[in-house]
Motif scaffolding. Sequence first.
Motif, PDB file in Angstrom:
ATOM      1  N   GLN A 169       6.238  12.345 -12.490  1.00 33.08           N
ATOM      2  CA  GLN A 169       5.926  10.976 -12.880  1.00 33.08           C
ATOM      3  C   GLN A 169       6.352   9.962 -11.824  1.00 33.08           C
ATOM      4  O   GLN A 169       5.722   8.934 -11.660  1.00 33.08           O
ATOM      5  N   GLY A 220      -4.372   0.570 -10.196  1.00 32.47           N
ATOM      6  CA  GLY A 220      -3.113   0.983 -10.812  1.00 32.47           C
ATOM      7  C   GLY A 220      -2.169   1.714  -9.890  1.00 32.47           C
ATOM      8  O   GLY A 220      -0.968   1.806 -10.168  1.00 32.47           O
ATOM      9  N   TYR A 221      -2.681   2.234  -8.775  1.00 31.51           N
ATOM     10  CA  TYR A 221      -1.844   3.014  -7.865  1.00 31.51           C
ATOM     11  C   TYR A 221      -1.150   2.158  -6.815  1.00 31.51           C
ATOM     12  O   TYR A 221      -0.036   2.472  -6.387  1.00 31.51           O
ATOM     13  N   TRP A 222      -1.802   1.111  -6.379  1.00 32.44           N
ATOM     14  CA  TRP A 222      -1.350   0.362  -5.211  1.00 32.44           C
ATOM     15  C   TRP A 222      -0.546  -0.861  -5.626  1.00 32.44           C
ATOM     16  O   TRP A 222      -0.717  -1.368  -6.733  1.00 32.44           O
ATOM     17  N   GLY A 268      -1.585   9.322  -5.931  1.00 25.76           N
ATOM     18  CA  GLY A 268      -2.864   8.663  -6.154  1.00 25.76           C
ATOM     19  C   GLY A 268      -3.284   7.831  -4.947  1.00 25.76           C
ATOM     20  O   GLY A 268      -4.483   7.731  -4.634  1.00 25.76           O
ATOM     21  N   MET A 269      -2.332   7.236  -4.247  1.00 22.13           N
ATOM     22  CA  MET A 269      -2.647   6.462  -3.042  1.00 22.13           C
ATOM     23  C   MET A 269      -3.226   7.362  -1.951  1.00 22.13           C
ATOM     24  O   MET A 269      -4.207   7.005  -1.290  1.00 22.13           O
ATOM     25  N   THR A 279      -7.603   2.293  -5.973  1.00 21.85           N
ATOM     26  CA  THR A 279      -7.452   2.190  -7.423  1.00 21.85           C
ATOM     27  C   THR A 279      -6.364   1.184  -7.746  1.00 21.85           C
ATOM     28  O   THR A 279      -5.233   1.296  -7.239  1.00 21.85           O
ATOM     29  N   SER A 300       3.548  10.149  -9.048  1.00 24.35           N
ATOM     30  CA  SER A 300       2.125  10.248  -9.418  1.00 24.35           C
ATOM     31  C   SER A 300       1.298   9.144  -8.759  1.00 24.35           C
ATOM     32  O   SER A 300       0.186   9.394  -8.265  1.00 24.35           O
ATOM     33  N   LYS A 301       1.841   7.909  -8.741  1.00 29.94           N
ATOM     34  CA  LYS A 301       1.097   6.813  -8.116  1.00 29.94           C
ATOM     35  C   LYS A 301       1.029   6.977  -6.606  1.00 29.94           C
ATOM     36  O   LYS A 301       0.023   6.632  -5.979  1.00 29.94           O
ATOM     37  N   LYS A 322       6.523   1.986  -1.933  1.00 28.53           N
ATOM     38  CA  LYS A 322       5.083   1.925  -2.174  1.00 28.53           C
ATOM     39  C   LYS A 322       4.448   0.826  -1.327  1.00 28.53           C
ATOM     40  O   LYS A 322       3.348   0.995  -0.780  1.00 28.53           O
TER      41      LYS A 322
END
Length: 782
Positions: free
Chosen positions: A469, A524-526, A476-477, A522, A472-473, A437
Motif C-alpha cells: 500500500q 490519483g497517482y501523481w 502507478g507513476m 493518472t 502502490s501510487k 513522490k
Amino acid sequence: MPDNKRVVFRPMRTHVPMDRVTANQTWEALATAIDEIYNHNASQLSFEELYRNAYNLVLHKHGTLLYEGVSDKISSHLLGTVAKLAEAPDASLLEDMASVWSEHQITMIMVRDILMYMDRTYVPTQRRRPVYELGLHLFRITVWEHPRVQSRVTELLLSAIADERSGLLTDDRSKLKANLGMLLELGQADYSNVYERDFESLFLGTTQEFYRLESLSYLSRNTATDYVRKAQSRIEEEKERSVALSFPPTTESPLQTIVDTELIERHAKSLVDMGGGDSQNSGGFAALLRDAETKLDEMRAMYDLFVRVPSSVDFLRDALSERIKRDGRALIADQERGASDPSSFVRGVLGMRDRYDRVVTTSFRGEKKSMKRMREAFEDFLNADARAASCLAVYVDELLRSGLRGATEIEVTQELQKVIVVFRYLADKDVFEAFYKQHLAKRLLGGRSVSDEAERAMVSQLKAECGYQFTSKLEGMFNDMRISRDMRDTYKAHKKNESEMNSNNRAPGSSKPIDIEVDVLTNGYWPSQNVPPCTLPSAVQDAIDRFSRFYLEKHTGRKLSWQTSAGAAEIRATFGSGPNKYRRHELCVSTYQMCILVLFNEKTTLSLNEIRTKTQIPDAELKRHLISLCTPKHRILRKESKGREIAHNDTFTFNPNYSSKLKRVRIPLVKDTTVNRGGDGGAGNAAAGGAAASSAEVVAADGAIPAPVEEDRRHLVEAAVVRIMKARKSLHHNDLIAEVTKQLSIRFVPSPQFIKKRIESLIEREYLERAEDDRRVYKYMA
C-alpha cells in the motif's frame, strides 16, 4: 538297625561372653597399635588381627569401651601435638599446621579401617560420630580452637593473601591451600561453620576494604582507561587465586561480587563521566565516544568490565544515547541556520549511523539492548519534527539524479540500503512519501533519473519495508510513464500519416506544426498541482488541441487537464545585431520561461504587468522565472531596476548580446528561497530544479507537517477508526487509541489527542456514539 552302628547325641557348646578383663586386654592391644600408628610404625602391625580384636569387642557388647578409648587416645595425642604448635614461630606455623593436619588425616584413615565394624554397627545404633569424623571433631576442638593456634593461623593466611595482592611473592601456595582445605573439612565433618566463622568472613571483609581503598586511590591518579586495565588485572588475579587455593563456591561467588562492587559498580558513573568537560585525557566513556573511530578497543575493554555488573552497563548505554542525541541536535542546528543543505544533513546522519554502529558492533559486542538504545536515540532527534523526512527525500532525489551515476548494481543496492536504515528511524514516513513522490514526479517527467533500474530498486526497498500500500501510487507513476511512452509512439505514427495526407494541401511558406511530447498521468497517482494553466502561445495551443482530439478519440469518457507548470520546452533563439554576427542557440527552458520569451518576438521591451497579463503565470512563479532569465550567466533578459528585487513597475528587455560557448543551453531555475529574499541574480544561486517550487526545502527549514499530509492523516485516522469499530462494534477509548496507533504506525504515529479529535468528528457525523453507562466506551452506528 544293625548293632554295630549307633547315633550319639552331644550337648551344644555354651557361648562364652568376653569378660571385662579380656576386653580391657584387647583394648590395650588396640591402644598400643594406635600409638604405633601415631609413631609412624604402622608397617609392623597386623591390621587383620587388629580388625578382629575390634570386631570381637563390638560383638561382645564392649563397643562403648572401644569408642571412648579411641576418643581418649586421639585426644591424648592431639594435646601433645597442639602443645608443639602453640610454641611454633609464625614463620613456620602454616607449614607445621599443614604437616600436622596431613599426618592426622593419614592416622585417622588407618584407625577407621581397623574400626570399620564398629562404624557399621555400633555407631549408628548409639548415634555416635563415625571414627573419622570423630577424629576431625577432636582436631577442631583440641588443635584448631587452641588460643595460640587459631588466631595466629588466620592472621597468617590473611597476611599471605594481602602480600600477594601487594605484589610480593608467596613462598608456597600449597601451605595456604592445605590450611584452607583443613578448615573446610573440619567444618563439613561436624556441620560447624568453622571455615566461614574463622576465615571466610574475615577474608571477605579485608578484601572489600582493600579494593575500596585501592580503587579510590588509583582512580584519583590515573585515567579511566588505565583504571579499566588495572581492574581487569585485579579480577583475573582473584580468579586465579581462587582456583589455586581451591576456594569453595560459597567463597568464590561473594568474593567476585565484592570485587565487582568495589572496582566496577561504585565507580561506574565516574568512569563514564570522566573527561566529560574540557579535559580530553581522562579517558571516560563519554570522552572516548567523541573520538569513537580510534577508541573502539578502549570502549570495548570498558564494556567487558562493566558487563560483569549488568546494571552498570546502563551508564554506558546512557552515554551512547546522549552522545548520539547531542551530535544529532548539532546536525539539526546546522541545517536550521543554513550551514548545511538537506543532503549534507542526511550524509551527516549516515556518517553518525556508521560510526555508532561500529561502536555498538565492536565495543558493545553487538549487544541487543545497546542496539535498541542507539535506534531510540536516532529516532529521538530525527523525529523532533518533519525536517528529517523531507531532507531524506531531497537526499534520495540527489542520489537518483546524479549521485549513483556510473555505480554498479551492488553499489546502488548498498547506497539505497543506507537510505532505508535512516528511513526506518522516521516516524513520519508519510511525510517522506509525499516529498519523495514530488521529487520522483520531477525526475520521471524531466527524464533526469540515473536509471530506471535504480528508481525501481528504491521503490522495491520501500515496498519491502512498508508493504504494497505504501508504494502502490509510486508503482502507478511508473506504469503511467510506460503507457505514455507507448502513447507517444502511437501519436508520432498518427502525425506522420496525417502529414503525408496533408502534404499536398499545405500552403507554400506555411510553418511546420510544433512537435509536442505528452505524458498522460493518472490524477490519483501523481502529486496534485492546483495551479491554473497559463496562456500558451497559439502554435503550442494548436499542438495541444491536436493531441487532445487524437487522445479523446481513442479514450472516450476521459478528461485531460493540462499542467503547464510542470512542462519543459526547447526553443531556437537568435542573438546578435547583424547578418554576419547572428548567434543561434537552442534554449532548454520550462514552459513558463517559454511563454515569457515568446512574447519578446513581438516587442523587445515588456513591463512586468504586461507579461503577467499575457501569460497568466502565478505571480511568485512569474518572478522566479524572470529572475532565472536575468542571471549574469544566462542574461537573456535585462531588468531595468537594480538590486535583488523585482519592482511592481519593472520592465524587461531582450538582450541581443547574450552569448554562450554552448550551442544547446539549459536555463536553470533559481531556488524559490532566493526569490523570496529578493534574489541577487547570482549564478551561485541557480539550481536545475523543476518548474514548481521545491516545497521539501521549505519543510526542511521549518520542520512543519505539510498541509496535504495533515489532511491525509485526518482521513487515514478516521478510516482506521471506522474500520476497527465496524469489526468490534463496541470498544473502550484506550483500546481504540492503541489499535489505531498500531494500524497506522507503519506510515506515521498519530498522537492520542489527534485520534481523539477525529473520534469526536466521527461522533458529530453519527458514525459513532458513546455508551450511556460509560462515556469512555464507543459504539458503532450502522
